[in-house]
Design a protein around this motif. Structure first.
Motif, PDB file in Angstrom:
ATOM      1  N   LYS A 222      -2.870 -19.866   2.852  1.00  0.00           N
ATOM      2  CA  LYS A 222      -3.718 -19.288   1.992  1.00  0.00           C
ATOM      3  C   LYS A 222      -4.969 -19.063   2.598  1.00  0.00           C
ATOM      4  O   LYS A 222      -5.288 -20.076   3.397  1.00  0.00           O
ATOM      5  CB  LYS A 222      -3.680 -19.860   0.660  1.00  0.00           C
ATOM      6  N   SER A 223      -5.680 -18.249   2.344  1.00  0.00           N
ATOM      7  CA  SER A 223      -6.862 -17.854   2.547  1.00  0.00           C
ATOM      8  C   SER A 223      -7.875 -19.038   1.695  1.00  0.00           C
ATOM      9  O   SER A 223      -7.975 -18.692   0.605  1.00  0.00           O
ATOM     10  CB  SER A 223      -7.576 -16.355   2.573  1.00  0.00           C
ATOM     11  N   VAL A 224      -8.651 -19.615   2.639  1.00  0.00           N
ATOM     12  CA  VAL A 224      -9.758 -20.480   1.872  1.00  0.00           C
ATOM     13  C   VAL A 224     -10.829 -19.608   1.784  1.00  0.00           C
ATOM     14  O   VAL A 224     -11.661 -19.265   2.934  1.00  0.00           O
ATOM     15  CB  VAL A 224      -9.943 -21.719   2.382  1.00  0.00           C
ATOM     16  N   MET A 225     -11.731 -19.825   0.824  1.00  0.00           N
ATOM     17  CA  MET A 225     -12.744 -18.736   0.451  1.00  0.00           C
ATOM     18  C   MET A 225     -14.239 -19.895   0.234  1.00  0.00           C
ATOM     19  O   MET A 225     -14.055 -20.691  -0.584  1.00  0.00           O
ATOM     20  CB  MET A 225     -12.577 -17.782  -0.417  1.00  0.00           C
ATOM     21  N   ARG A 226     -15.360 -19.236   0.229  1.00  0.00           N
ATOM     22  CA  ARG A 226     -16.419 -19.991  -0.094  1.00  0.00           C
ATOM     23  C   ARG A 226     -17.094 -19.126  -1.224  1.00  0.00           C
ATOM     24  O   ARG A 226     -17.351 -18.036  -0.988  1.00  0.00           O
ATOM     25  CB  ARG A 226     -17.407 -20.019   1.128  1.00  0.00           C
ATOM     26  N   PHE A 227     -17.143 -19.740  -2.318  1.00  0.00           N
ATOM     27  CA  PHE A 227     -17.744 -19.232  -3.531  1.00  0.00           C
ATOM     28  C   PHE A 227     -19.327 -19.642  -3.919  1.00  0.00           C
ATOM     29  O   PHE A 227     -19.367 -21.050  -3.960  1.00  0.00           O
ATOM     30  CB  PHE A 227     -16.702 -19.523  -5.027  1.00  0.00           C
ATOM     31  N   LEU A 228     -20.274 -18.780  -4.092  1.00  0.00           N
ATOM     32  CA  LEU A 228     -21.357 -19.254  -4.787  1.00  0.00           C
ATOM     33  C   LEU A 228     -21.393 -18.813  -6.195  1.00  0.00           C
ATOM     34  O   LEU A 228     -21.338 -17.736  -6.782  1.00  0.00           O
ATOM     35  CB  LEU A 228     -22.528 -18.418  -4.187  1.00  0.00           C
ATOM     36  N   LEU A 229     -21.385 -19.854  -7.066  1.00  0.00           N
ATOM     37  CA  LEU A 229     -21.394 -19.844  -8.746  1.00  0.00           C
ATOM     38  C   LEU A 229     -22.774 -19.774  -9.143  1.00  0.00           C
ATOM     39  O   LEU A 229     -23.459 -20.610  -9.145  1.00  0.00           O
ATOM     40  CB  LEU A 229     -20.488 -20.874  -9.143  1.00  0.00           C
ATOM     41  N   VAL A 230     -23.162 -18.599  -9.738  1.00  0.00           N
ATOM     42  CA  VAL A 230     -24.565 -18.499 -10.184  1.00  0.00           C
ATOM     43  C   VAL A 230     -24.460 -18.722 -11.687  1.00  0.00           C
ATOM     44  O   VAL A 230     -24.219 -17.815 -12.423  1.00  0.00           O
ATOM     45  CB  VAL A 230     -25.247 -17.229  -9.905  1.00  0.00           C
ATOM     46  N   ASP A 231     -24.653 -20.122 -11.930  1.00  0.00           N
ATOM     47  CA  ASP A 231     -24.567 -20.564 -13.474  1.00  0.00           C
ATOM     48  C   ASP A 231     -25.564 -19.753 -14.308  1.00  0.00           C
ATOM     49  O   ASP A 231     -26.781 -19.945 -13.891  1.00  0.00           O
ATOM     50  CB  ASP A 231     -24.591 -21.958 -13.454  1.00  0.00           C
ATOM     51  N   TRP A 232     -25.240 -19.258 -15.420  1.00  0.00           N
ATOM     52  CA  TRP A 232     -26.016 -18.821 -16.379  1.00  0.00           C
ATOM     53  C   TRP A 232     -26.924 -19.786 -17.120  1.00  0.00           C
ATOM     54  O   TRP A 232     -27.791 -19.771 -17.732  1.00  0.00           O
ATOM     55  CB  TRP A 232     -25.075 -17.959 -17.422  1.00  0.00           C
ATOM     56  N   GLY A 233     -26.113 -20.986 -17.461  1.00  0.00           N
ATOM     57  CA  GLY A 233     -26.468 -22.039 -18.049  1.00  0.00           C
ATOM     58  C   GLY A 233     -26.351 -22.129 -19.604  1.00  0.00           C
ATOM     59  O   GLY A 233     -25.753 -21.329 -20.002  1.00  0.00           O
ATOM     60  N   GLU A 234     -27.405 -22.806 -20.370  1.00  0.00           N
ATOM     61  CA  GLU A 234     -27.256 -22.589 -22.003  1.00  0.00           C
ATOM     62  C   GLU A 234     -25.787 -23.047 -22.281  1.00  0.00           C
ATOM     63  O   GLU A 234     -25.117 -23.907 -21.851  1.00  0.00           O
ATOM     64  CB  GLU A 234     -27.682 -21.416 -22.316  1.00  0.00           C
ATOM     65  N   ASN A 235     -25.110 -21.813 -22.793  1.00  0.00           N
ATOM     66  CA  ASN A 235     -23.913 -22.336 -23.412  1.00  0.00           C
ATOM     67  C   ASN A 235     -22.926 -21.891 -22.662  1.00  0.00           C
ATOM     68  O   ASN A 235     -21.780 -21.657 -23.143  1.00  0.00           O
ATOM     69  CB  ASN A 235     -23.775 -21.474 -24.908  1.00  0.00           C
ATOM     70  N   LYS A 236     -23.020 -21.446 -21.650  1.00  0.00           N
ATOM     71  CA  LYS A 236     -22.059 -21.058 -20.447  1.00  0.00           C
ATOM     72  C   LYS A 236     -21.808 -22.024 -19.326  1.00  0.00           C
ATOM     73  O   LYS A 236     -20.762 -21.748 -18.442  1.00  0.00           O
ATOM     74  CB  LYS A 236     -22.135 -19.595 -20.228  1.00  0.00           C
ATOM     75  N   THR A 237     -22.572 -22.967 -19.265  1.00  0.00           N
ATOM     76  CA  THR A 237     -22.343 -23.930 -18.025  1.00  0.00           C
ATOM     77  C   THR A 237     -20.761 -24.851 -18.261  1.00  0.00           C
ATOM     78  O   THR A 237     -20.184 -24.777 -17.192  1.00  0.00           O
ATOM     79  CB  THR A 237     -23.091 -25.350 -18.598  1.00  0.00           C
ATOM     80  N   HIS A 238     -20.009 -24.598 -19.404  1.00  0.00           N
ATOM     81  CA  HIS A 238     -18.806 -25.421 -19.346  1.00  0.00           C
ATOM     82  C   HIS A 238     -17.786 -24.365 -18.937  1.00  0.00           C
ATOM     83  O   HIS A 238     -16.688 -24.593 -18.154  1.00  0.00           O
ATOM     84  CB  HIS A 238     -18.388 -25.689 -20.925  1.00  0.00           C
ATOM     85  N   ILE A 239     -17.990 -23.157 -19.022  1.00  0.00           N
ATOM     86  CA  ILE A 239     -17.294 -21.992 -18.434  1.00  0.00           C
ATOM     87  C   ILE A 239     -17.279 -22.155 -16.941  1.00  0.00           C
ATOM     88  O   ILE A 239     -16.084 -21.818 -16.083  1.00  0.00           O
ATOM     89  CB  ILE A 239     -17.728 -20.405 -18.851  1.00  0.00           C
ATOM     90  N   PHE A 240     -18.524 -22.328 -16.208  1.00  0.00           N
ATOM     91  CA  PHE A 240     -18.707 -22.120 -14.993  1.00  0.00           C
ATOM     92  C   PHE A 240     -17.921 -23.604 -14.205  1.00  0.00           C
ATOM     93  O   PHE A 240     -17.610 -23.421 -13.153  1.00  0.00           O
ATOM     94  CB  PHE A 240     -20.011 -22.186 -14.548  1.00  0.00           C
ATOM     95  N   ALA A 241     -18.128 -24.701 -14.892  1.00  0.00           N
ATOM     96  CA  ALA A 241     -17.434 -25.591 -14.551  1.00  0.00           C
ATOM     97  C   ALA A 241     -16.035 -25.625 -14.510  1.00  0.00           C
ATOM     98  O   ALA A 241     -15.460 -26.051 -13.581  1.00  0.00           O
ATOM     99  CB  ALA A 241     -17.748 -27.027 -15.608  1.00  0.00           C
ATOM    100  N   SER A 242     -15.485 -24.923 -15.626  1.00  0.00           N
ATOM    101  CA  SER A 242     -14.098 -24.727 -15.337  1.00  0.00           C
ATOM    102  C   SER A 242     -13.499 -23.637 -14.318  1.00  0.00           C
ATOM    103  O   SER A 242     -12.542 -24.037 -13.434  1.00  0.00           O
ATOM    104  CB  SER A 242     -13.671 -24.051 -16.740  1.00  0.00           C
ATOM    105  N   VAL A 243     -14.436 -22.665 -14.044  1.00  0.00           N
ATOM    106  CA  VAL A 243     -14.142 -21.994 -13.070  1.00  0.00           C
ATOM    107  C   VAL A 243     -14.234 -22.703 -11.549  1.00  0.00           C
ATOM    108  O   VAL A 243     -13.635 -22.356 -10.728  1.00  0.00           O
ATOM    109  CB  VAL A 243     -15.084 -20.570 -12.881  1.00  0.00           C
ATOM    110  N   ARG A 244     -15.324 -23.418 -11.517  1.00  0.00           N
ATOM    111  CA  ARG A 244     -15.381 -24.187 -10.296  1.00  0.00           C
ATOM    112  C   ARG A 244     -14.203 -25.299 -10.074  1.00  0.00           C
ATOM    113  O   ARG A 244     -13.904 -25.420  -9.199  1.00  0.00           O
ATOM    114  CB  ARG A 244     -16.559 -25.194 -10.333  1.00  0.00           C
ATOM    115  N   GLN A 245     -13.688 -25.986 -11.023  1.00  0.00           N
ATOM    116  CA  GLN A 245     -12.459 -26.748 -11.192  1.00  0.00           C
ATOM    117  C   GLN A 245     -11.519 -26.143 -10.619  1.00  0.00           C
ATOM    118  O   GLN A 245     -10.609 -26.520  -9.625  1.00  0.00           O
ATOM    119  CB  GLN A 245     -12.391 -27.694 -12.404  1.00  0.00           C
ATOM    120  N   SER A 246     -11.226 -24.757 -11.247  1.00  0.00           N
ATOM    121  CA  SER A 246     -10.085 -24.041 -10.683  1.00  0.00           C
ATOM    122  C   SER A 246      -9.984 -23.715  -9.534  1.00  0.00           C
ATOM    123  O   SER A 246      -8.938 -23.732  -8.487  1.00  0.00           O
ATOM    124  CB  SER A 246      -9.961 -22.792 -11.567  1.00  0.00           C
ATOM    125  N   LEU A 247     -11.130 -23.278  -8.898  1.00  0.00           N
ATOM    126  CA  LEU A 247     -11.528 -22.744  -7.514  1.00  0.00           C
ATOM    127  C   LEU A 247     -11.153 -23.985  -6.684  1.00  0.00           C
ATOM    128  O   LEU A 247     -10.367 -23.794  -5.389  1.00  0.00           O
ATOM    129  CB  LEU A 247     -12.707 -21.972  -7.235  1.00  0.00           C
TER     130      LEU A 247
END
Length: 198
Positions: A7-32
């Motif tokens: 599988k190809s390993v990729m490098r992701f830059l997550l640009v977190d919106w903050g406020e009420n969306k931080t948990h969404i970015f945390a979930s995306v980060r954990q999944s990646l």
């Protein structure tokens, strides 16, 4: 192991919106990261991280940038860094239904510039469960029920409207879509001239 099966390993830059969306970015980060990919998260709303964000985008160290919605005109330095680096960008936004409990990912953009209008027009959009359509209808009814009847036009542009009329905004007040995408003046002109369905 066959090289073609790796599988190809990729490098992701997550640009977190903050406020009420931080948990969404945390979930995306954990999944990646669970998939073996590397991530770095930087806030897009924190002024003290702005220079670090632009530098990270320009660095060329990332295969893709993941952000909530698009960047806005006042974020010229970020937009220019993305254009110069040509980093692939993935836009997230709330899903269709249940609206605030689902997230969509799109490499074209969000709202009208997303890939969805093209898919709907071409008849290639994925099947949507009837219960999801019912939930979308319920959301629209809920938003319409929250509308307030204004006894007189609330702004000068509305002074020429043919009365009575009902305008039901389905977007939350102060939402960025209202500020940057809505064409209130065009709407008022159409209604006043009798071009719109009122």
């Amino acid at each position: 192991m066959n090289a073609n099966c790796r599988k190809s390993v990729m490098r992701f830059l997550l640009v977190d919106w903050g406020e009420n969306k931080t948990h969404i970015f945390a979930s995306v980060r954990q999944s990646l990261e669970a998939g073996g990919h590397s991530t770095r998260t930087i806030s897009r709303s924190s002024p003290d991280q702005r220079a670090s964000l632009v530098e990270a985008i320009r660095s060329g160290h990332f295969d893709a940038l993941v952000t909530w919605q698009r960047f806005y005109p006042m974020q010229r330095d970020i937009l220019q860094a993305i254009a110069d680096s040509r980093v692939r960008t993935v836009f997230m936004d709330f899903g269709f239904v249940p609206h605030y409990h689902a997230v969509v990912f799109d490499s074209a953009g969000e709202n009208a510039v997303s890939s969805w209008p093209g898919m709907w027009g071409a008849g290639t959009s994925p099947h949507i469960e009837p219960s999801y359509c019912e939930a979308a209808d319920a959301l629209m009814r809920e938003r319409a029920a929250e509308a307030r009847l204004a006894p007189v036009p609330a702004c000068l542009e509305a002074s020429g409207l043919r009365l009575p009329f009902i305008f039901v905004p389905l977007q939350r007040p102060r939402d960025s879509v209202v500020r940057y995408d809505s064409k209130v003046r065009d709407l008022v002109t159409d209604v006043a001239d009798g071009h719109g369905a009122v």
